[in-house]
Design an enzyme around this catalytic site. Structure first.
Site, mmCIF file in Angstrom:
data_model
loop_
_atom_site.group_PDB
_atom_site.id
_atom_site.type_symbol
_atom_site.label_atom_id
_atom_site.label_comp_id
_atom_site.label_asym_id
_atom_site.label_seq_id
_atom_site.Cartn_x
_atom_site.Cartn_y
_atom_site.Cartn_z
ATOM 1 N N LYS A 165 0.622 -1.015 -0.127
ATOM 2 C CA LYS A 165 -0.085 -0.202 0.277
ATOM 3 C C LYS A 165 1.066 1.254 -0.145
ATOM 4 C CE LYS A 165 -4.140 2.197 2.129
ATOM 5 N NZ LYS A 165 -5.137 1.919 3.134
ATOM 6 N N HIS A 175 -7.183 8.583 9.194
ATOM 7 C CA HIS A 175 -7.642 7.334 10.021
ATOM 8 C C HIS A 175 -8.575 7.523 10.625
ATOM 9 C CE1 HIS A 175 -4.441 5.656 7.318
ATOM 10 N NE2 HIS A 175 -3.344 5.769 8.248
ATOM 11 N N SER A 217 0.856 5.917 -0.385
ATOM 12 C CA SER A 217 0.033 6.929 -0.498
ATOM 13 C C SER A 217 0.523 7.578 -1.901
ATOM 14 C CB SER A 217 0.725 8.129 0.392
ATOM 15 O OG SER A 217 0.337 7.783 1.759
#
Length: 283
Positions: free
Chosen positions: A59, A153, A61
């Site tokens: 994963k 988050h 950004s």
């Protein structure tokens, strides 16, 4: 049957443990398997950008991806995009205004994060940014170490409980400017994989997301194992916000949003130039 096994880096946040439980626990029918490596998103970003023992599948950004897209390509499954899911800038002083950012110290979850790219492009320039783990940001603002914080988050659901105030919603600003979803994070795989492995990874993650959405009780225990002190309702809101149809398949709308964020980042002078974000074989 022998299977190829790939190291897969993702975060311990509820949306990721929910989405990828089936993939890493062998609950789907696939010719491949995964070795999970759970870590904070900025740590995953740094590993990929600097090539420090980075996983084959990870994963990232979007700003981090832009800095290593010569080695990684975006998969069409597993991403976190959506509406109403943007990072927030929060502060301790209810009278603080956006123009005060040029005198402020702002805690951020890392310079490679999508959140920081959005803040740098959409808000006035801040006096000083202070990178730290995302789960340390609210404490830094509450204590006065920083004047404001860029929260992501679960913190976007709980900041008010800690006496903090919203200064800006970067997701709203993005949607007002683009009319599209906000791309927060994507799952990438190394470009040097074979076409077969690349497509198998993509399909495995799509099947994993679909299984979780169809049978949300299956990953629940694993989510709780990694959610630490997070309350159940916050976990559920977190998952509902970040796991959606775009997580199953980016589609044309999702790809357009990613391309727009990369284009804007380059226009802001914050991202390097690059080629296609995708592999033709994985498109």
């Amino acid at each position: 049957m022998d299977t190829s096994r790939f190291r897969f880096g993702f975060s311990p946040c509820p949306n990721d443990t929910f989405a990828f439980w089936a993939a890493v626990h062998g609950a789907i029918d696939s010719p491949i398997s995964f070795e999970p490596e759970l870590d904070d998103i900025e740590t995953l970003n740094e590993r990929a950008v600097h090539g420090a023992d980075a996983p084959t599948v990870t994963k990232l950004s979007l700003p981090a991806f832009a800095r290593c897209m010569d080695r990684y390509a975006i998969l069409s499954s597993g991403a976190a995009l959506g509406f109403g899911c943007g990072p927030l800038v929060v502060c301790r002083d209810p009278d603080m205004q956006l123009e005060d950012l040029n005198r402020a110290r702002v805690a951020i979850p890392g310079k490679h994060t999508t959140a920081f790219l959005l803040m740098a492009g959409l808000l006035p320039e801040v006096r000083e940014v202070v990178p730290m783990r995302f789960d340390e940001i609210m404490a830094a603002v509450i204590s006065g170490v920083c004047d404001a914080g860029l929260v992501i988050h679960e913190s976007r659901f709980t900041y008010a409980q800690h006496g903090l105030h919203q200064l800006a919603d970067l997701g709203v600003l993005w949607e007002q400017e683009t009319n599209g979803p906000l791309p927060l994070g994507v799952i990438c795989a190394r470009r040097d994989l074979s076409d077969g492995d690349f497509l198998s990874i993509e399909q495995a993650l799509r099947d994993s997301v679909r299984m979780a959405r169809r049978s949300p009780e299956l990953p629940r225990a694993w989510i709780r194992e990694h959610a630490q002190e997070m309350e159940d309702d916050v976990c559920e809101r977190h998952i509902e916000l970040y796991v959606n149809d775009f997580s199953e398949d980016l589609g044309d709308v999702g790809r357009a949003a990613i391309d727009e964020l990369l284009r804007r980042g380059r226009r802001y002078g914050l991202l390097p130039e690059g080629g296609s974000a995708y592999r033709e074989s994985g498109a």
